[in-house]
Design a protein around this motif. Structure first.
Motif: not given
Length: 426
Positions: A230-236, A239-247, A254-260, A414-418
């Motif tokens: 079981d994994v705490d994916a709150t930080a994930l 992090a995804r939201e922080s990469l979003r911008t208006a444009t 899924l892309a972030l998961m794939a990178r991990f 660990d990548a999901f959590e941090s």
């Protein structure tokens, strides 16, 4: 007429030896032109239209819709109509029968021949028995599949799209009409074991046969084991939201998961390879072709992102979206479907928490991700509501022991959590 020509089902490539006739696009007595589509066939890889290498009148169809024909066996016999002019003889020569499925007949380089527009043919006016039947215009493979699954005859529909094009709502309307007027089931025919009336029988397609063969071989040959966490994916998610911008929406989850996952496979290469049983060797790949399980109207497919280890999260996101669209439209290539070295299965998209997946033979492992939902979780000794998910790894016990599998799974968890600490090193 100047005799008949029998067109044999051509070599389909990729080691495929047979194809199922999904539906005929012509009937006996129809007039066909060179390169006109005559049948829609399904292989273990895709559904394609087969063009005619000859012009003339359809004399015989070698098999009903739903039947399977081997490569090199007769598909259709065409009565070749006597040419009215030399130009017709030139075009008939161009249709030599050397057909690549989906590409039509080849053109001779530098021949100087002029081809008439596809779909036309010069025939002798004295041929009275030949009848021309209008084949419905259908562009979308999804519309064709929808009609096939619902057993709707496209020849009986009037298209509401531009130029009489049959579109999705035409097929859906026909399905609704069938539902409102269901066929009467003969209740006197019952299954001998259960006593229940059979609702329908669905032939196993070439695609489903290939899937069944792969999964059965996996169960038969691979001594698999499963581990999960079981994994705490709150930080994930943050992090995804922080990469979003208006444009810029930024890379998806899924892309972030794939990178991990690709980073984890670099650290634990035992899980990125195959077992060479003939040479009794364990093979590890230098690089990752990341398979992504995707559900389509044809069933589950696993296209792969080639050289996923070389791509950034943003590049992975673009490639995942391209493969998903190709899977939905039935346009995946044979290479994309067969080249995966490890599979990531996001079954959480189906609203489930966990699954003991079957390894996609000849791969040796598959990682599953469950749905991400709010759950109570202890953080710094305090109870809190967090975004929880479950990761499950099914692996071939021949290639590694539980320590290696657990190490890989813990790395991804660990990548999901941090995620920010991991991304800094990628």
């Amino acid at each position: 007429m100047s005799g008949t020509q029998t067109f044999l089902l051509p070599d389909l490539g990729e080691g495929l030896t047979e194809a199922e006739i999904v539906r005929w696009l012509v009937e006996v007595g129809d007039v066909v032109a060179v390169d006109a589509p005559i049948a829609e066939v399904e292989t273990a890889k895709s559904i394609v239209e087969v063009p005619s290498p000859y012009a003339g009148v359809v004399a015989e169809l070698h098999g009903p819709a739903g039947s399977t024909i081997d490569v090199g066996k007769p598909l259709i016999t065409i009565g070749v109509i006597a040419p009215a002019a030399e130009t017709y003889r030139e075009e008939e020569k161009a249709g030599s029968g050397n057909v690549l499925i989906g590409y039509g007949t080849p053109e001779s380089a530098g021949s100087g021949r002029r081809r008439r527009p596809r779909g036309t043919a010069v025939v002798q006016p004295v041929v009275e028995k030949a009848t021309v039947r209008t084949v419905p215009l259908v562009i979308s493979p999804l519309v064709r599949r929808l009609a096939k699954d619902a057993q709707v005859d496209l020849h009986m529909l009037d298209g509401s799209g531009a130029g009489g094009l049959i579109i999705r709502r035409d097929v859906e309307a026909a399905i609704s009409a069938k539902t409102e007027n269901p066929l009467v089931v003969d209740e006197t025919t019952a299954d001998s074991r259960t006593g229940l009336v059979e609702l329908r029988r669905i032939p196993i397609s070439g695609f489903r046969k290939a899937v069944a063969t792969t999964l059965s071989r996996s169960r038969r040959e691979i001594p698999e084991a499963t581990t999960w966490v079981d994994v705490d994916a709150t930080a994930l998610l943050e992090a995804r939201e922080s990469l979003r911008t208006a444009t810029d929406p930024g890379p998806g989850l899924l892309a972030l998961m794939a990178r991990f996952v690709t980073a984890g496979l670099k650290k634990y290469p035992e899980l990125n390879g195959f077992v060479d049983t003939e040479r009794e060797e364990l093979v590890q790949y230098d690089g990752v072709n990341l398979g992504l399980a995707a559900q389509t109207e044809r069933g589950l497919v696993v296209p792969a992102v080639v050289d996923a280890h070389l791509l950034t999260a943003r590049q992975l996101d673009a490639e995942i979206r391209r493969l998903t669209a190709s899977a939905r439209d039935g346009k995946l290539t044979a290479h994309e479907l067969a080249c995966g070295s490890f599979t990531l299965n996001n079954y959480g998209s189906f609203g489930v928490d966990g699954s003991a997946a079957i390894i996609n033979h000849p791969q040796v492992a598959i990682l599953g991700v469950g749905r991400i939902i709010d759950r109570p979780w202890v953080v710094d000794g305090e109870l809190a509501i967090r975004k929880l998910t479950q990761l499950s790894l099914v692996f071939d016990h021949r290639v590694c022991d539980g320590g290696t599998a657990a190490g890989f799974l813990r790395f991804v968890a660990d990548a999901f959590e941090s995620p920010t600490s991991i991304l800094a090193d990628l």
